[in-house]
Design a protein around this motif. Structure first.
Motif, mmCIF file in Angstrom:
data_model
loop_
_atom_site.group_PDB
_atom_site.id
_atom_site.type_symbol
_atom_site.label_atom_id
_atom_site.label_comp_id
_atom_site.label_asym_id
_atom_site.label_seq_id
_atom_site.Cartn_x
_atom_site.Cartn_y
_atom_site.Cartn_z
ATOM 1 N N ASP A 139 0.865 -1.187 0.000
ATOM 2 C CA ASP A 139 0.000 0.000 0.000
ATOM 3 C C ASP A 139 0.896 1.229 0.000
ATOM 4 N N ALA A 140 0.797 2.034 -1.042
ATOM 5 C CA ALA A 140 1.668 3.191 -1.192
ATOM 6 C C ALA A 140 1.212 4.383 -0.359
ATOM 7 N N ASP A 141 0.047 4.295 0.265
ATOM 8 C CA ASP A 141 -0.460 5.396 1.064
ATOM 9 C C ASP A 141 0.456 5.630 2.264
ATOM 10 N N GLY A 142 0.543 6.898 2.701
ATOM 11 C CA GLY A 142 1.479 7.246 3.763
ATOM 12 C C GLY A 142 1.138 6.650 5.105
ATOM 13 N N VAL A 143 -0.154 6.585 5.457
ATOM 14 C CA VAL A 143 -0.543 6.092 6.780
ATOM 15 C C VAL A 143 -0.148 4.627 6.980
ATOM 16 N N PRO A 144 -0.488 3.712 6.066
ATOM 17 C CA PRO A 144 -0.040 2.325 6.260
ATOM 18 C C PRO A 144 1.476 2.193 6.319
ATOM 19 N N LEU A 145 2.185 3.053 5.594
ATOM 20 C CA LEU A 145 3.640 3.001 5.622
ATOM 21 C C LEU A 145 4.172 3.409 6.994
ATOM 22 N N VAL A 146 3.632 4.475 7.564
ATOM 23 C CA VAL A 146 4.034 4.906 8.904
ATOM 24 C C VAL A 146 3.701 3.828 9.933
ATOM 25 N N VAL A 147 2.478 3.308 9.863
ATOM 26 C CA VAL A 147 2.048 2.273 10.810
ATOM 27 C C VAL A 147 2.935 1.037 10.698
ATOM 28 N N GLY A 148 3.245 0.634 9.472
ATOM 29 C CA GLY A 148 4.080 -0.539 9.266
ATOM 30 C C GLY A 148 5.486 -0.365 9.812
ATOM 31 N N LEU A 149 6.074 0.802 9.594
ATOM 32 C CA LEU A 149 7.432 1.044 10.084
ATOM 33 C C LEU A 149 7.474 1.091 11.608
ATOM 34 N N ILE A 150 6.449 1.673 12.217
ATOM 35 C CA ILE A 150 6.392 1.673 13.682
ATOM 36 C C ILE A 150 6.260 0.245 14.199
ATOM 37 N N GLY A 151 5.447 -0.559 13.525
ATOM 38 C CA GLY A 151 5.300 -1.956 13.923
ATOM 39 C C GLY A 151 6.610 -2.716 13.837
ATOM 40 N N PHE A 152 7.369 -2.515 12.735
ATOM 41 C CA PHE A 152 8.666 -3.176 12.595
ATOM 42 C C PHE A 152 9.646 -2.700 13.663
ATOM 43 N N ALA A 153 9.602 -1.420 13.998
ATOM 44 C CA ALA A 153 10.488 -0.903 15.040
ATOM 45 C C ALA A 153 10.195 -1.567 16.386
ATOM 46 N N LEU A 154 8.929 -1.774 16.686
ATOM 47 C CA LEU A 154 8.570 -2.442 17.946
ATOM 48 C C LEU A 154 9.082 -3.878 17.967
ATOM 49 N N LEU A 155 8.958 -4.563 16.839
ATOM 50 C CA LEU A 155 9.365 -5.966 16.796
ATOM 51 C C LEU A 155 10.877 -6.144 16.838
ATOM 52 N N MET A 156 11.602 -5.338 16.056
ATOM 53 C CA MET A 156 13.040 -5.548 15.931
ATOM 54 C C MET A 156 13.840 -4.699 16.913
ATOM 55 N N ALA A 157 13.573 -3.381 16.946
ATOM 56 C CA ALA A 157 14.372 -2.497 17.797
ATOM 57 C C ALA A 157 14.054 -2.690 19.274
ATOM 58 N N VAL A 158 12.812 -3.035 19.574
ATOM 59 C CA VAL A 158 12.432 -3.228 20.983
ATOM 60 C C VAL A 158 12.474 -4.715 21.345
ATOM 61 N N TYR A 159 11.589 -5.510 20.755
ATOM 62 C CA TYR A 159 11.446 -6.899 21.194
ATOM 63 C C TYR A 159 12.713 -7.730 20.975
ATOM 64 N N TYR A 160 13.153 -7.865 19.733
ATOM 65 C CA TYR A 160 14.272 -8.778 19.458
ATOM 66 C C TYR A 160 15.558 -8.287 20.127
ATOM 67 N N ASN A 161 15.841 -6.993 20.014
ATOM 68 C CA ASN A 161 17.070 -6.488 20.625
ATOM 69 C C ASN A 161 17.071 -6.688 22.135
ATOM 70 N N LEU A 162 15.911 -6.525 22.774
ATOM 71 C CA LEU A 162 15.870 -6.687 24.228
ATOM 72 C C LEU A 162 15.965 -8.144 24.655
ATOM 73 N N VAL A 163 15.468 -9.058 23.840
ATOM 74 C CA VAL A 163 15.661 -10.477 24.161
ATOM 75 C C VAL A 163 17.165 -10.768 24.252
ATOM 76 N N THR A 164 17.917 -10.341 23.234
ATOM 77 C CA THR A 164 19.369 -10.586 23.232
ATOM 78 C C THR A 164 20.053 -9.817 24.360
ATOM 79 N N THR A 165 19.586 -8.612 24.652
ATOM 80 C CA THR A 165 20.197 -7.813 25.724
ATOM 81 C C THR A 165 20.008 -8.471 27.087
ATOM 82 N N PHE A 166 18.784 -8.880 27.387
ATOM 83 C CA PHE A 166 18.518 -9.516 28.686
ATOM 84 C C PHE A 166 19.320 -10.815 28.839
ATOM 85 N N VAL A 167 19.382 -11.597 27.773
ATOM 86 C CA VAL A 167 20.132 -12.858 27.840
ATOM 87 C C VAL A 167 21.622 -12.588 28.027
ATOM 88 N N ALA A 168 22.160 -11.655 27.242
ATOM 89 C CA ALA A 168 23.592 -11.357 27.327
ATOM 90 C C ALA A 168 23.961 -10.842 28.714
#
Length: 235
Positions: free
Chosen positions: A39-68
């Protein structure tokens, strides 16, 4: 605040971690063409990028941080001092959370310039979605770390939540494209209410159910962290 001191020390380690930097800063940008193709519309793009940031920058990175930090005995040493358990977890989470929030702001600005998307008419729902998402995925990362023996294993233990949220929360394609019964079940995934609240910032839509589902995930996540989070190394 004592948690900030922990966060400052953690931030120095964060900038030295190439995997964390890639997941936080570059991976979401590489996925922009995929989102645009959906979807080339701006709103889905913003929503999608925020969703990816939550999954990768927050969730995945913190799993590795807590374990390390657990396997390096950092968490155990901090717990011996005056810091409370919530302060330790908050301090360890701060760098990933701050980077993710900065990333979200940057994405909104860039997408706004490129697509001309309007400012959200109900920004309070956007804010609720972001803050609720950060809380939920920080808690889920702490819980996932309890079942992760090494940093390398985080790729496997985090996969179920990552895949479920990527393909079942309306991030890659709308839930309306799925059978009604399946879509109704997927509305209870942790990322789905977050995305619905983000969209509600721009367009009218149901917000009561997403707020309730998000609150339930926060309560369940808090209980699970208190019940299963490990402070000692799994050796």
């Amino acid at each position: 605040m004592r948690a900030v001191a922990v966060g400052q020390a953690e931030l120095k380690l964060f900038w030295r971690n190439r995997t964390a930097l890639f997941n936080s800063l570059l991976l979401p940008l590489l996925l922009v063409p995929v989102l645009i193709s959906v979807d080339a519309d701006g709103v889905p793009l913003v929503v999608g990028l925020i969703g990816f940031a939550l999954l990768m920058a927050v969730y995945y990175n913190l799993v590795t941080t807590f374990v390390a930090r657990r396997e390096e005995l950092v968490l155990k040493r901090l717990r011996v001092g005056e810091l409370t358990d919530p302060e330790i977890l908050l301090g360890a989470s701060l760098p990933s959370v701050v980077v993710a929030l900065g990333q979200m702001v940057l994405y909104c600005v860039v997408v706004g310039v490129i697509t001309g998307v309007e400012l959200p008419s109900r920004p309070w729902f956007l804010l609720l979605g972001v803050l609720g998402g950060v809380a939920v995925f920080t808690l889920l990362a702490a819980v996932s770390s309890a079942f992760t023996r090494t940093v390398e294993m985080a790729q496997a233990t985090s996969l179920p939540i990552l895949m479920a949220c990527l393909f079942g929360s309306g991030l890659m394609f709308p839930l309306s494209a799925l059978p009604e019964g399946l879509a109704a079940v997927l509305e209870y995934l942790p990322l789905t209410p977050v995305l619905e609240l983000l969209r509600a910032g721009w367009a009218d839509g149901p917000v009561l159910q997403p707020l309730i589902v998000l609150a339930v995930w926060i309560v369940l996540g808090t209980y699970a962290v208190q019940r299963w989070f490990r402070w000692d190394p799994r050796r």
